[in-house]
Design a protein around this motif. Structure first.
Motif, PDB file in Angstrom:
ATOM      1  N   PHE A   1       0.845  -1.103   0.232  1.00  0.00           N
ATOM      2  CA  PHE A   1       0.223   0.050  -0.027  1.00  0.00           C
ATOM      3  C   PHE A   1       0.795   1.135   0.117  1.00  0.00           C
ATOM      4  O   PHE A   1       1.888   1.242   0.341  1.00  0.00           O
ATOM      5  N   HIS A   2       0.276   2.444  -0.380  1.00  0.00           N
ATOM      6  CA  HIS A   2       1.117   3.465  -0.476  1.00  0.00           C
ATOM      7  C   HIS A   2      -0.149   4.685  -0.203  1.00  0.00           C
ATOM      8  O   HIS A   2      -1.195   4.628  -0.127  1.00  0.00           O
ATOM      9  N   TYR A   3       0.424   5.878   0.038  1.00  0.00           N
ATOM     10  CA  TYR A   3      -0.553   7.146   0.463  1.00  0.00           C
ATOM     11  C   TYR A   3      -0.475   7.887  -0.956  1.00  0.00           C
ATOM     12  O   TYR A   3       0.472   8.236  -1.717  1.00  0.00           O
ATOM     13  N   ARG A   4      -2.041   8.165  -1.463  1.00  0.00           N
ATOM     14  CA  ARG A   4      -2.176   9.167  -2.229  1.00  0.00           C
ATOM     15  C   ARG A   4      -2.400  10.421  -1.888  1.00  0.00           C
ATOM     16  O   ARG A   4      -3.616  10.671  -1.350  1.00  0.00           O
ATOM     17  N   PRO A   5      -1.733  11.390  -2.270  1.00  0.00           N
ATOM     18  CA  PRO A   5      -2.049  12.612  -1.731  1.00  0.00           C
ATOM     19  C   PRO A   5      -3.335  13.202  -2.281  1.00  0.00           C
ATOM     20  O   PRO A   5      -3.393  13.226  -3.706  1.00  0.00           O
ATOM     21  N   ALA A   6      -4.098  13.793  -1.614  1.00  0.00           N
ATOM     22  CA  ALA A   6      -5.688  14.080  -2.238  1.00  0.00           C
ATOM     23  C   ALA A   6      -5.769  15.770  -2.289  1.00  0.00           C
ATOM     24  O   ALA A   6      -6.259  15.912  -3.202  1.00  0.00           O
ATOM     25  N   SER A   7      -5.337  16.289  -1.347  1.00  0.00           N
ATOM     26  CA  SER A   7      -5.611  17.875  -1.429  1.00  0.00           C
ATOM     27  C   SER A   7      -4.926  18.433  -0.077  1.00  0.00           C
ATOM     28  O   SER A   7      -4.493  17.736   0.613  1.00  0.00           O
ATOM     29  N   LEU A   8      -4.935  20.022  -0.384  1.00  0.00           N
ATOM     30  CA  LEU A   8      -4.629  20.716   0.852  1.00  0.00           C
ATOM     31  C   LEU A   8      -5.576  21.596   1.235  1.00  0.00           C
ATOM     32  O   LEU A   8      -6.575  22.132   0.789  1.00  0.00           O
TER      33      LEU A   8
ATOM     34  N   GLY B   1     -10.846  26.853   3.179  1.00  0.00           N
ATOM     35  CA  GLY B   1     -10.046  26.748   1.852  1.00  0.00           C
ATOM     36  C   GLY B   1      -9.529  25.236   1.356  1.00  0.00           C
ATOM     37  O   GLY B   1      -8.706  24.789   2.334  1.00  0.00           O
ATOM     38  N   ARG B   2      -9.355  25.170   0.199  1.00  0.00           N
ATOM     39  CA  ARG B   2      -8.801  24.102  -0.213  1.00  0.00           C
ATOM     40  C   ARG B   2      -8.165  24.344  -1.609  1.00  0.00           C
ATOM     41  O   ARG B   2      -8.281  25.105  -2.393  1.00  0.00           O
ATOM     42  N   LEU B   3      -6.797  23.628  -1.649  1.00  0.00           N
ATOM     43  CA  LEU B   3      -5.815  23.948  -2.689  1.00  0.00           C
ATOM     44  C   LEU B   3      -5.727  22.387  -3.384  1.00  0.00           C
ATOM     45  O   LEU B   3      -5.596  21.296  -2.659  1.00  0.00           O
ATOM     46  N   ASP B   4      -5.352  22.339  -4.834  1.00  0.00           N
ATOM     47  CA  ASP B   4      -5.211  21.260  -5.347  1.00  0.00           C
ATOM     48  C   ASP B   4      -3.712  20.861  -4.989  1.00  0.00           C
ATOM     49  O   ASP B   4      -2.821  21.831  -4.798  1.00  0.00           O
ATOM     50  N   THR B   5      -3.181  19.670  -4.947  1.00  0.00           N
ATOM     51  CA  THR B   5      -1.879  19.348  -4.752  1.00  0.00           C
ATOM     52  C   THR B   5      -0.775  19.879  -5.594  1.00  0.00           C
ATOM     53  O   THR B   5       0.358  20.146  -5.539  1.00  0.00           O
ATOM     54  N   ALA B   6      -1.252  20.347  -7.018  1.00  0.00           N
ATOM     55  CA  ALA B   6      -0.639  21.025  -8.016  1.00  0.00           C
ATOM     56  C   ALA B   6       0.052  22.382  -7.393  1.00  0.00           C
ATOM     57  O   ALA B   6       1.092  22.566  -7.868  1.00  0.00           O
ATOM     58  N   ALA B   7      -0.627  22.687  -6.341  1.00  0.00           N
ATOM     59  CA  ALA B   7      -0.079  23.860  -5.946  1.00  0.00           C
ATOM     60  C   ALA B   7       1.214  24.043  -5.254  1.00  0.00           C
ATOM     61  O   ALA B   7       1.950  25.088  -5.047  1.00  0.00           O
ATOM     62  N   LEU B   8       1.704  22.553  -5.000  1.00  0.00           N
ATOM     63  CA  LEU B   8       2.996  22.426  -4.575  1.00  0.00           C
ATOM     64  C   LEU B   8       4.018  22.251  -5.460  1.00  0.00           C
ATOM     65  O   LEU B   8       5.148  22.578  -5.102  1.00  0.00           O
ATOM     66  N   ARG B   9       3.618  22.158  -6.625  1.00  0.00           N
ATOM     67  CA  ARG B   9       4.947  22.203  -7.857  1.00  0.00           C
ATOM     68  C   ARG B   9       5.583  23.419  -7.712  1.00  0.00           C
ATOM     69  O   ARG B   9       5.053  24.425  -8.168  1.00  0.00           O
ATOM     70  N   GLY B  10       6.844  23.275  -7.283  1.00  0.00           N
ATOM     71  CA  GLY B  10       7.713  24.394  -7.806  1.00  0.00           C
ATOM     72  C   GLY B  10       7.753  25.603  -6.369  1.00  0.00           C
ATOM     73  O   GLY B  10       8.284  26.609  -6.646  1.00  0.00           O
ATOM     74  N   ALA B  11       6.690  25.539  -5.571  1.00  0.00           N
ATOM     75  CA  ALA B  11       6.837  26.084  -4.308  1.00  0.00           C
ATOM     76  C   ALA B  11       7.699  25.875  -3.303  1.00  0.00           C
ATOM     77  O   ALA B  11       7.961  24.776  -3.174  1.00  0.00           O
ATOM     78  N   ARG B  12       8.089  26.940  -2.659  1.00  0.00           N
ATOM     79  CA  ARG B  12       8.881  26.906  -1.345  1.00  0.00           C
ATOM     80  C   ARG B  12       8.001  26.325  -0.235  1.00  0.00           C
ATOM     81  O   ARG B  12       6.983  27.431   0.015  1.00  0.00           O
TER      82      ARG B  12
ATOM     83  N   VAL C   1       8.462  14.836   4.434  1.00  0.00           N
ATOM     84  CA  VAL C   1       9.423  15.638   3.615  1.00  0.00           C
ATOM     85  C   VAL C   1       9.405  14.895   2.202  1.00  0.00           C
ATOM     86  O   VAL C   1       9.128  15.653   1.143  1.00  0.00           O
ATOM     87  N   ARG C   2       9.408  13.849   2.147  1.00  0.00           N
ATOM     88  CA  ARG C   2       9.760  12.665   1.052  1.00  0.00           C
ATOM     89  C   ARG C   2       8.463  13.048  -0.059  1.00  0.00           C
ATOM     90  O   ARG C   2       8.483  13.084  -1.177  1.00  0.00           O
ATOM     91  N   THR C   3       7.149  12.830   0.800  1.00  0.00           N
ATOM     92  CA  THR C   3       6.022  13.073   0.052  1.00  0.00           C
ATOM     93  C   THR C   3       6.041  14.567  -0.519  1.00  0.00           C
ATOM     94  O   THR C   3       5.441  14.345  -1.687  1.00  0.00           O
ATOM     95  N   LEU C   4       6.333  15.404  -0.013  1.00  0.00           N
ATOM     96  CA  LEU C   4       6.136  16.709  -0.314  1.00  0.00           C
ATOM     97  C   LEU C   4       7.212  16.908  -1.500  1.00  0.00           C
ATOM     98  O   LEU C   4       6.712  17.595  -2.570  1.00  0.00           O
ATOM     99  N   GLU C   5       8.150  16.699  -1.419  1.00  0.00           N
ATOM    100  CA  GLU C   5       9.127  16.496  -2.540  1.00  0.00           C
ATOM    101  C   GLU C   5       8.950  15.670  -3.779  1.00  0.00           C
ATOM    102  O   GLU C   5       9.031  16.385  -4.959  1.00  0.00           O
ATOM    103  N   GLU C   6       8.382  14.629  -3.666  1.00  0.00           N
ATOM    104  CA  GLU C   6       7.653  13.780  -4.737  1.00  0.00           C
ATOM    105  C   GLU C   6       6.439  14.723  -5.493  1.00  0.00           C
ATOM    106  O   GLU C   6       6.303  14.384  -6.568  1.00  0.00           O
ATOM    107  N   LEU C   7       5.840  15.757  -4.735  1.00  0.00           N
ATOM    108  CA  LEU C   7       4.826  16.246  -5.296  1.00  0.00           C
ATOM    109  C   LEU C   7       5.472  17.456  -5.842  1.00  0.00           C
ATOM    110  O   LEU C   7       4.655  18.530  -6.452  1.00  0.00           O
ATOM    111  N   GLY C   8       6.679  17.611  -5.983  1.00  0.00           N
ATOM    112  CA  GLY C   8       7.353  18.853  -6.752  1.00  0.00           C
ATOM    113  C   GLY C   8       7.843  20.076  -5.800  1.00  0.00           C
ATOM    114  O   GLY C   8       8.162  21.156  -6.053  1.00  0.00           O
ATOM    115  N   ALA C   9       7.550  19.872  -4.455  1.00  0.00           N
ATOM    116  CA  ALA C   9       7.881  21.180  -3.591  1.00  0.00           C
ATOM    117  C   ALA C   9       9.251  21.184  -3.253  1.00  0.00           C
ATOM    118  O   ALA C   9       9.837  20.222  -3.428  1.00  0.00           O
TER     119      ALA C   9
END
Length: 377
Positions: free
Chosen positions: A254-261, A268-279, A293-301
């Motif tokens: 099993f693994h985790y699938r990030p769903a939303s922020l 308020g809610r954000l799509d996880t795409a908001a993490l791409r390239g974000a500090r 941290v690994r999950t955040l980096e895998e999402l492009g953060a």
């Protein structure tokens, strides 16, 4: 002048708290590092290994007493499923407990979740959620039971130091026909119909030593009690080599699938795409913060700062001040759902914190459902 002295005293107290917290964090980091390493300084190894031998003897004696009937395992008037692990922390017990409860409910079962309520002030059996409303907060019930209560509709969540009494209340008040024990693999005092064992595919069983020299709560051969093994982030899709050869239970990944922020202090809610390239400032109080941290980096953060606290940390207004200061240079401050339960109780101090919601995805749902069906009949 008196007011100035009071402010100075408050400032000194806050500075002292910050120093104590830094030392506590540093000590926890060192010990956690030692518990994962094969080689550590000889004096530390001698001390911790000696303590591990004593701990192992106590664990073996306890198991033998249950096997011989000296200690009795009691039964509930319902089916019992436990979700737990062999190591301390970081294998996803709470998300998997919610997932298992949801699957059983879809099978038509009346499900309740039982937890110890670690970190909460409640000392007796209490209802955190009746399945429709959350009745207790994290200070009373603990962070994980509150998270489960908020996420799961139609599933009562109860806490208490004695799982037997807690389970009896679940049966009596909610007519539960299946109860799921969060972190219950070692709870031999209650008979189970199914033990689900979680293991981390990356960390395995750590360095193979028992606590406190290693991460193991029990020897690896205790895994044979499991009726199902779930491997978090398995490598290569193969059966992990660290599992005992005598284990006959099915193994699924099993693994985790990030769903939303989700905004912690708002709706308020954000799509996880908001993490791409974000500090991103990564904020958490977990046993395994690196996985977050690994999950955040895998999402492009780009993780620009790491605000780590001890597992189950009770956040304070002083923490919020530090979090606000540390996240000013970041585009987003992101935390976990478990941490959000506690952070939501505090003034945000001008910091916009978002919680990363995750879903559990099982690689082989057919095998999982087939195993769960044995207790859903």
């Amino acid at each position: 002048m008196r007011r100035g002295r009071e402010q100075a005293e408050i400032g000194e107290a806050m500075a002292g708290q910050a120093r104590r917290l830094r030392w506590k964090k540093r000590f926890a980091e060192v010990v956690r590092d030692w518990m994962n390493r094969e080689r550590i300084p000889a004096p530390a190894h001698a001390l911790l290994y000696g303590l591990s031998l004593g701990y192992g003897a106590a664990v073996a004696a306890r198991s033998a007493l249950y096997e011989r009937g000296v200690f009795r395992s009691r039964s509930l008037d319902c089916r019992v499923v436990s979700v737990g692990n062999l190591t301390v922390g970081g294998t996803g017990k709470t998300p998997v407990t919610m997932y298992v409860a949801s699957r059983l409910r879809r099978m038509g079962r009346r499900v309740a979740i039982l937890s110890r309520g670690y970190g909460g002030s409640v000392k007796e059996t209490a209802v955190v959620s009746d399945g429709s409303a959350v009745l207790l907060g994290p200070a009373e019930a603990g962070d994980e039971p509150c998270l489960m209560a908020r996420r799961l509709e139609g599933v009562p969540v109860l806490v208490g130091p004695e799982r037997l009494r807690t389970g009896e209340r679940a049966v009596r008040e909610f007519s539960a026909d299946v109860v799921v024990l969060d972190d219950g693999f070692q709870h031999l005092a209650l008979r189970r119909d199914l033990d689900i064992l979680l293991v981390d595919g990356r960390r395995g069983l750590g360095n193979g030593h028992l606590l406190p020299r290693g991460l193991l709560r029990e020897p690896p051969q205790a895994a044979v009690r499991a009726g199902l093994v779930m491997v978090k982030e398995p490598r290569g899709g193969e059966r992990p080599p660290f599992l005992p050869a005598r284990l006959r239970a099915p193994v699924v990944g099993f693994h985790y699938r990030p769903a939303s922020l989700r905004e912690v202090h708002g709706g308020g809610r954000l799509d996880t795409a908001a993490l791409r390239g974000a500090r991103v400032a990564a904020l958490c109080a977990l046993a395994d913060p690196d996985s977050f941290v690994r999950t955040l980096e895998e999402l492009g953060a780009a993780v620009s700062s790491r605000l780590f606290y001890p597992d189950h940390h009770a956040y304070t207004p002083a923490d919020m001040e530090r979090i606000a200061a540390a996240s000013r240079g970041a585009d987003l401050c992101v935390t976990t759902e478990k941490d959000a339960v506690k952070l939501a109780q505090l003034d945000p101090r001008d910091s916009a914190i978002h919680a990363l919601a995750v879903d559990v995805v099982v690689d082989d749902e057919e095998t999982l459902d087939k195993t769960l069906s044995t207790v859903a009949l």
